[in-house]
Write a protein that holds these residues in place. Structure first.
Motif, PDB file in Angstrom:
ATOM      1  N   ASN A  74      10.609  -8.659  -7.852  1.00  0.00           N
ATOM      2  CA  ASN A  74       9.673  -7.676  -8.413  1.00  0.00           C
ATOM      3  C   ASN A  74       8.451  -7.564  -7.521  1.00  0.00           C
ATOM      4  O   ASN A  74       7.963  -8.571  -7.009  1.00  0.00           O
ATOM      5  CB  ASN A  74       9.204  -8.082  -9.811  1.00  0.00           C
ATOM      6  CG  ASN A  74      10.330  -8.311 -10.784  1.00  0.00           C
ATOM      7  OD1 ASN A  74      10.814  -9.428 -10.893  1.00  0.00           O
ATOM      8  ND2 ASN A  74      10.744  -7.281 -11.485  1.00  0.00           N
ATOM      9  N   ILE A  75       7.956  -6.352  -7.362  1.00  0.00           N
ATOM     10  CA  ILE A  75       6.700  -6.160  -6.638  1.00  0.00           C
ATOM     11  C   ILE A  75       5.624  -5.737  -7.634  1.00  0.00           C
ATOM     12  O   ILE A  75       5.904  -5.068  -8.629  1.00  0.00           O
ATOM     13  CB  ILE A  75       6.840  -5.141  -5.492  1.00  0.00           C
ATOM     14  CG1 ILE A  75       7.493  -3.846  -5.965  1.00  0.00           C
ATOM     15  CG2 ILE A  75       7.632  -5.738  -4.340  1.00  0.00           C
ATOM     16  CD1 ILE A  75       6.571  -2.696  -6.140  1.00  0.00           C
ATOM     17  N   ILE A  76       4.391  -6.171  -7.347  1.00  0.00           N
ATOM     18  CA  ILE A  76       3.244  -5.868  -8.200  1.00  0.00           C
ATOM     19  C   ILE A  76       2.284  -5.005  -7.401  1.00  0.00           C
ATOM     20  O   ILE A  76       1.835  -5.400  -6.328  1.00  0.00           O
ATOM     21  CB  ILE A  76       2.530  -7.158  -8.642  1.00  0.00           C
ATOM     22  CG1 ILE A  76       3.507  -8.101  -9.340  1.00  0.00           C
ATOM     23  CG2 ILE A  76       1.351  -6.831  -9.557  1.00  0.00           C
ATOM     24  CD1 ILE A  76       2.998  -9.521  -9.448  1.00  0.00           C
ATOM     25  N   CYS A  77       1.990  -3.836  -7.906  1.00  0.00           N
ATOM     26  CA  CYS A  77       1.100  -2.902  -7.200  1.00  0.00           C
ATOM     27  C   CYS A  77      -0.085  -2.569  -8.095  1.00  0.00           C
ATOM     28  O   CYS A  77       0.075  -2.328  -9.293  1.00  0.00           O
ATOM     29  CB  CYS A  77       1.836  -1.624  -6.832  1.00  0.00           C
ATOM     30  SG  CYS A  77       3.242  -1.881  -5.729  1.00  0.00           S
ATOM     31  N   SER A  78      -1.251  -2.549  -7.508  1.00  0.00           N
ATOM     32  CA  SER A  78      -2.453  -2.204  -8.264  1.00  0.00           C
ATOM     33  C   SER A  78      -3.219  -1.065  -7.607  1.00  0.00           C
ATOM     34  O   SER A  78      -3.240   0.061  -8.113  1.00  0.00           O
ATOM     35  CB  SER A  78      -3.344  -3.441  -8.435  1.00  0.00           C
ATOM     36  OG  SER A  78      -3.578  -4.072  -7.190  1.00  0.00           O
ATOM     37  N   SER A  79      -3.808  -1.323  -6.431  1.00  0.00           N
ATOM     38  CA  SER A  79      -4.597  -0.273  -5.771  1.00  0.00           C
ATOM     39  C   SER A  79      -3.763   0.957  -5.469  1.00  0.00           C
ATOM     40  O   SER A  79      -4.249   2.094  -5.571  1.00  0.00           O
ATOM     41  CB  SER A  79      -5.212  -0.816  -4.476  1.00  0.00           C
ATOM     42  OG  SER A  79      -6.185  -1.796  -4.747  1.00  0.00           O
ATOM     43  N   MET A  80      -2.493   0.757  -5.113  1.00  0.00           N
ATOM     44  CA  MET A  80      -1.658   1.909  -4.768  1.00  0.00           C
ATOM     45  C   MET A  80      -1.473   2.845  -5.952  1.00  0.00           C
ATOM     46  O   MET A  80      -1.375   4.059  -5.778  1.00  0.00           O
ATOM     47  CB  MET A  80      -0.293   1.454  -4.249  1.00  0.00           C
ATOM     48  CG  MET A  80       0.592   2.623  -3.853  1.00  0.00           C
ATOM     49  SD  MET A  80       2.070   2.173  -2.928  1.00  0.00           S
ATOM     50  CE  MET A  80       2.862   1.038  -4.022  1.00  0.00           C
ATOM     51  N   VAL A 140      -3.615   3.652  -7.979  1.00  0.00           N
ATOM     52  CA  VAL A 140      -4.820   4.480  -8.062  1.00  0.00           C
ATOM     53  C   VAL A 140      -4.943   5.401  -6.846  1.00  0.00           C
ATOM     54  O   VAL A 140      -5.167   6.609  -6.983  1.00  0.00           O
ATOM     55  CB  VAL A 140      -6.077   3.588  -8.174  1.00  0.00           C
ATOM     56  CG1 VAL A 140      -7.339   4.452  -8.146  1.00  0.00           C
ATOM     57  CG2 VAL A 140      -6.023   2.743  -9.436  1.00  0.00           C
ATOM     58  N   LYS A 141      -4.765   4.833  -5.658  1.00  0.00           N
ATOM     59  CA  LYS A 141      -5.057   5.564  -4.426  1.00  0.00           C
ATOM     60  C   LYS A 141      -3.876   6.370  -3.885  1.00  0.00           C
ATOM     61  O   LYS A 141      -4.086   7.331  -3.136  1.00  0.00           O
ATOM     62  CB  LYS A 141      -5.531   4.578  -3.358  1.00  0.00           C
ATOM     63  CG  LYS A 141      -6.839   3.885  -3.712  1.00  0.00           C
ATOM     64  CD  LYS A 141      -7.278   2.944  -2.599  1.00  0.00           C
ATOM     65  CE  LYS A 141      -8.612   2.288  -2.887  1.00  0.00           C
ATOM     66  NZ  LYS A 141      -9.049   1.385  -1.813  1.00  0.00           N
ATOM     67  N   SER A 142      -2.661   5.945  -4.194  1.00  0.00           N
ATOM     68  CA  SER A 142      -1.459   6.646  -3.697  1.00  0.00           C
ATOM     69  C   SER A 142      -0.477   6.804  -4.844  1.00  0.00           C
ATOM     70  O   SER A 142       0.645   6.308  -4.793  1.00  0.00           O
ATOM     71  CB  SER A 142      -0.820   5.865  -2.538  1.00  0.00           C
ATOM     72  OG  SER A 142      -1.730   5.633  -1.499  1.00  0.00           O
ATOM     73  N   ARG A 180       0.795  -1.226   0.000  1.00  0.00           N
ATOM     74  CA  ARG A 180       0.000   0.000   0.000  1.00  0.00           C
ATOM     75  C   ARG A 180       0.836   1.290   0.000  1.00  0.00           C
ATOM     76  O   ARG A 180       0.285   2.377  -0.115  1.00  0.00           O
ATOM     77  CB  ARG A 180      -0.917   0.022   1.234  1.00  0.00           C
ATOM     78  CG  ARG A 180      -1.954  -1.092   1.260  1.00  0.00           C
ATOM     79  CD  ARG A 180      -2.998  -0.894   0.181  1.00  0.00           C
ATOM     80  NE  ARG A 180      -4.082  -1.861   0.310  1.00  0.00           N
ATOM     81  CZ  ARG A 180      -4.152  -3.004  -0.354  1.00  0.00           C
ATOM     82  NH1 ARG A 180      -3.170  -3.320  -1.194  1.00  0.00           N
ATOM     83  NH2 ARG A 180      -5.173  -3.825  -0.207  1.00  0.00           N
ATOM     84  N   SER A 181       2.163   1.151   0.152  1.00  0.00           N
ATOM     85  CA  SER A 181       2.982   2.361   0.282  1.00  0.00           C
ATOM     86  C   SER A 181       4.394   2.114  -0.246  1.00  0.00           C
ATOM     87  O   SER A 181       4.804   0.969  -0.467  1.00  0.00           O
ATOM     88  CB  SER A 181       3.067   2.784   1.750  1.00  0.00           C
ATOM     89  OG  SER A 181       3.800   1.811   2.492  1.00  0.00           O
TER      90      SER A 181
END
Length: 240
Positions: free
Chosen positions: A99-105, A107-109, A84-85
């Motif tokens: 590797n990291i996979i980010c989705s909601s972040m 959009v939201k951050s 989330r951050s």
């Protein structure tokens, strides 16, 4: 094409969900490192691991299990769920996640997500879940009222190179990947590498994606249900 075996972690077990429904979780193995070792012995060197507890709780939960997978097998891991951050991402990357996979972040951050792209470049993968052609987030309950170009271009400008894209209507269904969607994405954003996720049912789907010259594909339920063998997955896999 990179064929990337998937391990979804829930309560320290290997599971698969049906269309993201936690009440429809099928347990396939209660020893995730042992499952990862199977992929290692089959000739794969990179796997896809999702922290379903983390995705549900909004904090990464299963780092200890993933660290065990890495230390016991030597596999490289791309992971997501509960990131989330910037701090979350840094923690995982510093812990040895490739590797990291980010989705909601994203959009939201978005400011923190762009900071991750600035610092880690290709180690940061965008998880783009699509529902009726729109970006879905918040457990797939909300959709973004923005065009894909307006959504993606700022990230491309900051170095985004790889997108794991899931047609959520097909996730965990084995109904076949949305080939038209992936072809359109590649045509509109030729500078991005797209990893297909969701719907793979059998070897014919891998063949179709390979014929599209897709960058990669995540394989989960089709393997666990016995519709795809490790040998068939290896046939279409190239590490390059």
């Amino acid at each position: 094409m990179k064929v990337i075996p998937a391990i979804d972690l829930l309560d320290e077990k290997v599971v698969r969900l049906h269309k993201g429904d936690y009440d429809e979780a099928t347990i396939y193995n209660d020893d995730p490192p042992a499952e990862a070792q199977i992929f290692k012995e089959a000739g794969f060197d990179h796997i896809h691991v999702i922290d379903l507890n983390g995705a549900k709780e909004g904090r990464f939960v299963n780092l200890d299990i993933i660290s065990q997978i890495i230390s016991k097998t030597g596999l490289s891991v791309q992971t997501g769920g509960g990131i989330r951050s910037y701090r979350d991402a840094k923690m995982l990357l510093d812990a040895g996640i490739s590797n990291i996979i980010c989705s909601s972040m994203a959009v939201k951050s978005s400011d923190e997500w762009l900071k991750i792209l600035d610092e880690y470049g290709s180690r940061a993968i965008l998880g783009m879940d699509l529902k009726d052609g729109k970006v879905a987030y918040g457990g797939w309950l909300e959709t973004l009222d923005k065009s894909l170009k307006d959504f993606l271009q700022p990230m491309i400008d900051r170095g985004l190179s790889t997108v794991l894209s899931t047609d959520i209507s097909r996730d965990g269904t084995m109904a076949g990947p949305n080939l038209k969607l992936y072809q359109e994405l590649s045509e509109h954003f030729p500078q991005l590498n797209f990893i297909a996720s969701g719907g793979v049912s059998d070897v014919s789907d891998l063949q179709a994606l390979a014929e599209q010259d897709r960058y990669g594909v995540v394989v989960g339920r089709a393997y666990y249900e016995g519709n795809l063998s490790l040998k068939e997955m290896r046939k279409y896999h190239s590490a390059e």
